[in-house]
Structure formats: structure tokens, C-alpha cells
Design a protein around this motif. Structure first.
Motif, PDB file in Angstrom:
ATOM      1  N   UNK A  69      -7.785   4.959   6.297  1.00 41.41           N
ATOM      2  CA  UNK A  69      -9.046   4.325   6.715  1.00 41.41           C
ATOM      3  C   UNK A  69      -9.310   3.072   5.894  1.00 41.41           C
ATOM      4  N   UNK A  70      -9.047   3.144   4.604  1.00 40.69           N
ATOM      5  CA  UNK A  70      -9.252   1.970   3.744  1.00 40.69           C
ATOM      6  C   UNK A  70      -8.298   0.852   4.128  1.00 40.69           C
ATOM      7  N   UNK A  71      -7.015   1.181   4.341  1.00 42.71           N
ATOM      8  CA  UNK A  71      -6.033   0.166   4.757  1.00 42.71           C
ATOM      9  C   UNK A  71      -6.442  -0.485   6.071  1.00 42.71           C
ATOM     10  N   UNK A  72      -6.842   0.308   7.041  1.00 40.68           N
ATOM     11  CA  UNK A  72      -7.231  -0.256   8.339  1.00 40.68           C
ATOM     12  C   UNK A  72      -8.390  -1.240   8.187  1.00 40.68           C
ATOM     13  N   UNK A  73      -9.352  -0.908   7.357  1.00 40.48           N
ATOM     14  CA  UNK A  73     -10.483  -1.814   7.144  1.00 40.48           C
ATOM     15  C   UNK A  73     -10.049  -3.092   6.440  1.00 40.48           C
ATOM     16  N   UNK A  74      -9.172  -2.976   5.443  1.00 37.92           N
ATOM     17  CA  UNK A  74      -8.643  -4.161   4.765  1.00 37.92           C
ATOM     18  C   UNK A  74      -7.907  -5.050   5.760  1.00 37.92           C
ATOM     19  N   UNK A  75      -7.077  -4.457   6.590  1.00 33.81           N
ATOM     20  CA  UNK A  75      -6.324  -5.227   7.589  1.00 33.81           C
ATOM     21  C   UNK A  75      -7.255  -5.917   8.585  1.00 33.81           C
ATOM     22  N   UNK A  76      -8.295  -5.207   9.019  1.00 34.82           N
ATOM     23  CA  UNK A  76      -9.258  -5.815   9.943  1.00 34.82           C
ATOM     24  C   UNK A  76      -9.948  -7.015   9.307  1.00 34.82           C
TER      25      UNK A  76
ATOM     26  N   UNK B 245       0.812  -1.209   0.000  1.00 34.14           N
ATOM     27  CA  UNK B 245       0.000   0.000   0.000  1.00 34.14           C
ATOM     28  C   UNK B 245       0.849   1.264   0.000  1.00 34.14           C
ATOM     29  N   UNK B 246       0.251   2.316  -0.523  1.00 34.73           N
ATOM     30  CA  UNK B 246       0.777   3.667  -0.362  1.00 34.73           C
ATOM     31  C   UNK B 246      -0.326   4.434   0.346  1.00 34.73           C
ATOM     32  N   UNK B 247      -0.034   4.917   1.535  1.00 30.24           N
ATOM     33  CA  UNK B 247      -1.062   5.428   2.430  1.00 30.24           C
ATOM     34  C   UNK B 247      -0.719   6.840   2.899  1.00 30.24           C
ATOM     35  N   UNK B 248      -0.818   7.830   2.002  1.00 25.03           N
ATOM     36  CA  UNK B 248      -0.426   9.187   2.388  1.00 25.03           C
ATOM     37  C   UNK B 248      -1.538  10.050   2.979  1.00 25.03           C
ATOM     38  N   UNK B 249      -2.773   9.553   2.998  1.00 23.87           N
ATOM     39  CA  UNK B 249      -3.888  10.419   3.412  1.00 23.87           C
ATOM     40  C   UNK B 249      -4.765   9.715   4.444  1.00 23.87           C
ATOM     41  N   UNK B 250      -5.573  10.477   5.162  1.00 25.71           N
ATOM     42  CA  UNK B 250      -6.526   9.848   6.092  1.00 25.71           C
ATOM     43  C   UNK B 250      -7.478   8.881   5.379  1.00 25.71           C
TER      44      UNK B 250
ATOM     45  N   UNK C 280      -2.969  -7.859  -1.933  1.00 30.74           N
ATOM     46  CA  UNK C 280      -3.885  -6.732  -2.030  1.00 30.74           C
ATOM     47  C   UNK C 280      -3.039  -5.496  -2.255  1.00 30.74           C
ATOM     48  N   UNK C 281      -3.440  -4.696  -3.235  1.00 33.87           N
ATOM     49  CA  UNK C 281      -2.738  -3.473  -3.566  1.00 33.87           C
ATOM     50  C   UNK C 281      -3.611  -2.291  -3.196  1.00 33.87           C
ATOM     51  N   UNK C 282      -3.025  -1.279  -2.565  1.00 34.70           N
ATOM     52  CA  UNK C 282      -3.774  -0.092  -2.196  1.00 34.70           C
ATOM     53  C   UNK C 282      -3.034   1.152  -2.634  1.00 34.70           C
ATOM     54  N   UNK C 283      -3.768   2.084  -3.253  1.00 33.54           N
ATOM     55  CA  UNK C 283      -3.126   3.290  -3.771  1.00 33.54           C
ATOM     56  C   UNK C 283      -4.099   4.456  -3.838  1.00 33.54           C
ATOM     57  N   UNK C 284      -3.575   5.663  -3.702  1.00 34.03           N
ATOM     58  CA  UNK C 284      -4.381   6.813  -4.086  1.00 34.03           C
ATOM     59  C   UNK C 284      -4.319   6.953  -5.599  1.00 34.03           C
ATOM     60  N   UNK C 285      -5.297   7.643  -6.145  1.00 36.41           N
ATOM     61  CA  UNK C 285      -5.269   7.999  -7.565  1.00 36.41           C
ATOM     62  C   UNK C 285      -4.629   9.382  -7.649  1.00 36.41           C
ATOM     63  N   UNK C 286      -3.445   9.439  -8.208  1.00 34.47           N
ATOM     64  CA  UNK C 286      -2.695  10.692  -8.312  1.00 34.47           C
ATOM     65  C   UNK C 286      -2.617  11.132  -9.766  1.00 34.47           C
TER      66      UNK C 286
ATOM     67  N   UNK D  92      -7.610  -4.992  -5.227  1.00 37.01           N
ATOM     68  CA  UNK D  92      -7.170  -3.608  -5.302  1.00 37.01           C
ATOM     69  C   UNK D  92      -8.169  -2.693  -4.620  1.00 37.01           C
ATOM     70  N   UNK D  93      -7.635  -1.695  -3.907  1.00 34.84           N
ATOM     71  CA  UNK D  93      -8.468  -0.595  -3.446  1.00 34.84           C
ATOM     72  C   UNK D  93      -7.782   0.714  -3.817  1.00 34.84           C
ATOM     73  N   UNK D  94      -8.607   1.689  -4.210  1.00 41.00           N
ATOM     74  CA  UNK D  94      -8.099   2.968  -4.707  1.00 41.00           C
ATOM     75  C   UNK D  94      -8.940   4.101  -4.147  1.00 41.00           C
ATOM     76  N   UNK D  95      -8.276   5.157  -3.719  1.00 38.83           N
ATOM     77  CA  UNK D  95      -8.981   6.370  -3.309  1.00 38.83           C
ATOM     78  C   UNK D  95      -8.565   7.519  -4.211  1.00 38.83           C
ATOM     79  N   UNK D  96      -9.533   8.293  -4.643  1.00 42.40           N
ATOM     80  CA  UNK D  96      -9.264   9.498  -5.419  1.00 42.40           C
ATOM     81  C   UNK D  96     -10.136  10.629  -4.953  1.00 42.40           C
ATOM     82  N   UNK D  97      -9.686  11.845  -5.180  1.00 42.34           N
ATOM     83  CA  UNK D  97     -10.510  13.000  -4.820  1.00 42.34           C
ATOM     84  C   UNK D  97     -11.651  13.192  -5.798  1.00 42.34           C
TER      85      UNK D  97
END
Length: 155
Positions: free
Chosen positions: A17-24, A8-13, A56-62, A92-97
Motif C-alpha cells: 500500500x505504501x509503495x502504490x501511494x509513492x508510485x502514484x 523497495x522490499x514489499x513483502x506485505x500488504x 526513494x527507499x522502501x522497507x519493512x522494519x524486520x 525513505x518509507x518504512x513499515x513496522x508492526x
């Protein structure tokens, strides 16, 4: 014991939050025999990937793409792991603005090129992470942990 690798790349809240839920979800007591290993994308190595039964891969959309950190992970593991990870289940999980389409497309293109098998549709979130989206991340973690257990058992 099966191993689920979360890169994962986890630079934002939101990505946190997504990573923590995946880990749980991945670490739920209802799933036995799966070691969950979490690595920041800049620290994950070919050895980590070769030891995994699922990833599992986690990333923001940059700027319409996956993070540079996740791209670095792919650059690092591509040739050392190419032939030995064919068929690896991934999620995969992805967060974007505002949009996640380009990031999803990029990750799926590379994973397909590596011969990996998408285990679940990606969890994508734009804006604030809702309770329902956290639950989707939890489920992604749990079902991918089960995929790791199944692969380790050879089923």
C-alpha cells in the motif's frame, strides 16, 4: 529526462500500500519530465542507481532493522556508486508492526555514509496503513520526483 529510482522490499500488504501511494505521487500528471523506475531491492543494480537523479527507499522494519533485501541493495551499490552519487537526494518509507526506529537509523546511517542528502523526513508507519499515511507516501513520491527534476536541471 530526469529519473527517479524507487528501490523497495514489499513483502506485505502494508508495504505494498505504501509503495502504490509513492508510485502514484511520483507519477502524478502534474510533474513532467521525470521517468519513474521501480526496482525490487534484490534486483536493483549499480547501473540503476548511477542513472538516478533521486532515489526513494522502501522497507519493512524486520527485527529492528531494514530488510535484508534492502541491505543487499546497499551492499551491491556501495563501492561501485560511492563517489558518483554524492549529493543524491533520497527519501525513505518504512513499515513496522511495532517500531521503525532501528530501520530508519540504519538506512540513514548508510545513506549519510554514501554522501546522500535526505530530501524529506521518512514516512514511518506502525500497524495498519491509514488514509493519512497513504497521503504522506503520495506526497513523498511527488516531492522526490520534483527533487529528481531539479537535480537533472542542475538547480
Amino acid at each position: 529526462m530526469a529519473r527517479l529510482l524507487i528501490v523497495h522490499h514489499t513483502p506485505s500488504p502494508a508495504t505494498q500500500a505504501m509503495l502504490e501511494s509513492v508510485l502514484e505521487g511520483a507519477g502524478t500528471d502534474e510533474i513532467e519530465g521525470v521517468e519513474v523506475v521501480s526496482r525490487a531491492a534484490l534486483g536493483a543494480t549499480p547501473v540503476d542507481l548511477l542513472a538516478a537523479d533521486a532515489v526513494i527507499l522502501g522497507t519493512p522494519a524486520n527485527i529492528g532493522y531494514m530488510s535484508g533485501a534492502l541491505k543487499h541493495f546497499f551492499d551491491t551499490v556501495y563501492y561501485p556508486c560511492l563517489s558518483d552519487t554524492v549529493g543524491l537526494p533520497y527519501a525513505l518509507y518504512v513499515h513496522g508492526n511495532s517500531d521503525t526506529t532501528g530501520a530508519v537509523r540504519a538506512v540513514e546511517s548508510i545513506a549519510t555514509g554514501m554522501g546522500w542528502r535526505r530530501h524529506r523526513p521518512p514516512v514511518t508507519v506502525t500497524g495498519e496503513v491509514t488514509r493519512r499515511q497513504r497521503e504522506a507516501c503520495w506526497e513523498l513520491g511527488a516531492v522526490t520526483a520534483l527533487a529528481a527534476a531539479e537535480r537533472a536541471q542542475g538547480t
